[in-house]
Scaffold this active site. Structure first.
Site, PDB file in Angstrom:
ATOM      1  N   CYS A  79       0.859  -1.186   0.000  1.00  0.00           N
ATOM      2  CA  CYS A  79       0.000   0.000   0.000  1.00  0.00           C
ATOM      3  C   CYS A  79       0.893   1.232   0.000  1.00  0.00           C
ATOM      4  O   CYS A  79       2.092   1.133  -0.251  1.00  0.00           O
ATOM      5  CB  CYS A  79      -0.994  -0.012   1.162  1.00  0.00           C
ATOM      6  SG  CYS A  79      -0.289   0.364   2.762  1.00  0.00           S
ATOM      7  N   ASP A  93      -7.974   3.040   3.598  1.00  0.00           N
ATOM      8  CA  ASP A  93      -6.763   3.446   4.302  1.00  0.00           C
ATOM      9  C   ASP A  93      -6.982   4.830   4.904  1.00  0.00           C
ATOM     10  O   ASP A  93      -6.744   5.836   4.263  1.00  0.00           O
ATOM     11  CB  ASP A  93      -5.571   3.458   3.349  1.00  0.00           C
ATOM     12  CG  ASP A  93      -4.251   3.650   4.067  1.00  0.00           C
ATOM     13  OD1 ASP A  93      -4.245   3.769   5.310  1.00  0.00           O
ATOM     14  OD2 ASP A  93      -3.223   3.685   3.382  1.00  0.00           O
TER      15      ASP A  93
END
Length: 159
Positions: free
Chosen positions: A13, A131
């Site tokens: 990520c 996120d």
């Protein structure tokens, strides 16, 4: 004698301190609990340099401790070696990072890693991991549960 590592994956990520250490720790615990850790190698990495060298977010550490899931991690950036030889599969947490990974993989000769979304293994069809760096402890619990669901399915499909 230990069995040779035959499968490998890296979770990717943006920063590598919130979502990924959780996904990596959950997957690591699953393979340990199923006594197949000798046949797996896993890691996590970032597409950015924002958090290099940092430990996991404290809220993620609290969540993992609550669930009895060991977490040991220092943020690093994804490398060309991750694409070419180190890993079979690169699991992105969202579309933006998957696009970055695809772009980076095009710069690597003999890229062998398969790039996909971890959420593609989500039985509840939550394709993207949200996120939220500023998320609450409850958000980290949600991420933990999503990681457990996805990692279980991913491990089952790969075995």
């Amino acid at each position: 004698m230990a069995e040779q590592v035959t499968k490998s994956g890296v979770f990717v990520c943006l920063g590598n301190i919130c979502l990924l250490p959780t996904a990596e720790a959950v997957f690591r615990k699953l393979v340990t609990d199923q006594n197949v850790s000798d046949t797996w190698r896993m890691d996590s990495a970032a597409t950015s340099t924002y958090e290099l060298g940092n430990p996991p977010d404290y809220r993620g550490q609290v969540c993992m401790k609550k669930h009895g899931t060991p977490m040991s991690h220092v943020a690093r950036q994804v490398t060309k070696e991750d694409f070419a030889a180190a890993f079979d599969c690169i699991l992105s947490m969202d579309e933006s990072n998957r696009r970055d990974l695809n772009r980076k993989s095009n710069q690597v000769k003999n890229c062998r890693a398969k790039i996909e979304l971890l959420g593609s293994y989500e039985p509840q069809k939550q394709l993207i991991f949200e996120d939220r760096y500023d998320g609450s402890n409850a958000h980290f619990e949600t991420i933990y549960q999503q990681c457990v669901r996805c990692c279980r399915v991913a491990l089952e499909k790969v075995r």
